[in-house]
Motif scaffolding. Structure first.
Motif, PDB file in Angstrom:
ATOM      1  N   UNK A  30       0.844  -1.191   0.000  1.00 21.85           N
ATOM      2  CA  UNK A  30       0.000   0.000   0.000  1.00 21.85           C
ATOM      3  C   UNK A  30       0.883   1.246   0.000  1.00 21.85           C
ATOM      4  N   UNK A  31       1.891   1.220   0.847  1.00 24.82           N
ATOM      5  CA  UNK A  31       2.864   2.303   0.877  1.00 24.82           C
ATOM      6  C   UNK A  31       4.176   1.802   1.469  1.00 24.82           C
ATOM      7  N   UNK A  92       3.924  -1.233   4.202  1.00 26.15           N
ATOM      8  CA  UNK A  92       2.535  -1.382   4.632  1.00 26.15           C
ATOM      9  C   UNK A  92       1.867  -2.219   3.551  1.00 26.15           C
ATOM     10  N   UNK A  97      -2.245  -5.374   8.784  1.00 28.65           N
ATOM     11  CA  UNK A  97      -2.007  -4.231   9.643  1.00 28.65           C
ATOM     12  C   UNK A  97      -0.581  -4.200  10.133  1.00 28.65           C
ATOM     13  N   UNK A  98      -0.110  -3.015  10.446  1.00 30.90           N
ATOM     14  CA  UNK A  98       1.242  -2.862  10.945  1.00 30.90           C
ATOM     15  C   UNK A  98       2.248  -2.835   9.812  1.00 30.90           C
ATOM     16  N   UNK A  99       3.479  -2.529  10.135  1.00 30.51           N
ATOM     17  CA  UNK A  99       4.555  -2.403   9.157  1.00 30.51           C
ATOM     18  C   UNK A  99       5.524  -3.569   9.252  1.00 30.51           C
ATOM     19  N   UNK A 101       9.430  -4.350   8.565  1.00 36.35           N
ATOM     20  CA  UNK A 101      10.662  -3.599   8.447  1.00 36.35           C
ATOM     21  C   UNK A 101      11.751  -4.391   7.741  1.00 36.35           C
TER      22      UNK A 101
END
Lengths: 111, 113
Positions: A30-31, A92, A97-99, A101
């Motif tokens: 998404x991003x 994302x 949900x959440x990122x 890394x």
């Protein structure tokens, strides 16, 4: 599990030079967001780039995103000693949900 | 962006004990998250803290070990239970704001002896 991989893992340059860090990821996003972390402290949000964007600027920062290659780059121009830090990309992912890394790039700016 | 604070900022604990970390936000936010950063490593998502319902845990994290509360839209706690030295990490809370940007608290540095 890690979504992204930063490249290089460590980078040392002279003050005033430009620093480029790369991030690759595995799934549709998404991003993508970039963060800075100084010496194990909290994360500072640098920039968010959406999946339909190709480039964004913020001050001395330039971020690009290539969704076809599933990669992003962070360019810091005219580096300063204060830019010494670890830089992380985080994705994302759609419907999650959440990122997630990446492993991070440790940047050292030599005075 | 929202101002996020965490308490304590750091702690040294004995194995077998539990520690509760607090995360306070200065504005109401829908999404709050907890992450762990092990020494020299990147961040890993522990769970999404849901207001009014049970937290949603990621693979490898369980409620018995990391119980989470979210009593309202500005506050959450993470408890690290029955600690072992492997739990020594930085624990960070984060919030997602209107444009999907995620901002982080200053972190809680936990050392377990």
């Amino acid at each position: 599990s890690q979504q992204g991989e930063e490249d290089p893992q460590a980078l040392s340059i002279q003050e005033g030079e430009n620093a480029t860090m790369n991030c690759s990821y595995k799934t549709s996003i998404n991003n993508l967001q970039w963060y800075r972390q100084n010496s194990g402290r909290g994360l500072v949000h640098l920039i968010l780039i959406r999946s339909n964007e190709r480039e964004k600027h913020s001050g001395r920062l330039r971020v690009t995103l290539d969704t076809s290659k599933k990669s992003s780059s962070l360019l810091i121009t005219a580096s300063r000693a204060a830019d010494t830090a670890s830089y992380f990309c985080a994705t994302d992912v759609f419907r999650v949900r959440g990122l997630t890394f990446g492993k991070g790039t440790h940047l050292i700016i030599q005075p | 962006s929202a101002v996020i604070s965490q308490k304590p900022s750091r702690d040294i604990c004995q194995r077998g004990t539990s520690l509760t970390i607090q995360c306070q936000v200065d504005s109401q936010v829908t999404m709050m998250f907890w992450y762990r950063q092990q020494p020299g490593q990147s961040l890993t998502l522990i769970a999404t803290a849901n207001q009014g319902s049970e937290a949603t845990y990621e693979s490898g994290f369980v409620i018995d070990k990391f119980p989470i509360s979210r009593p309202n839209l500005t506050f959450s706690t993470l408890t690290v239970s029955n600690m072992s030295p492997e739990d020594s990490s930085i624990y960070l809370c984060s919030v997602e704001e209107d444009h999907n940007e995620q901002f982080f608290g200053p972190g809680t540095r936990l050392t377990v002896l």
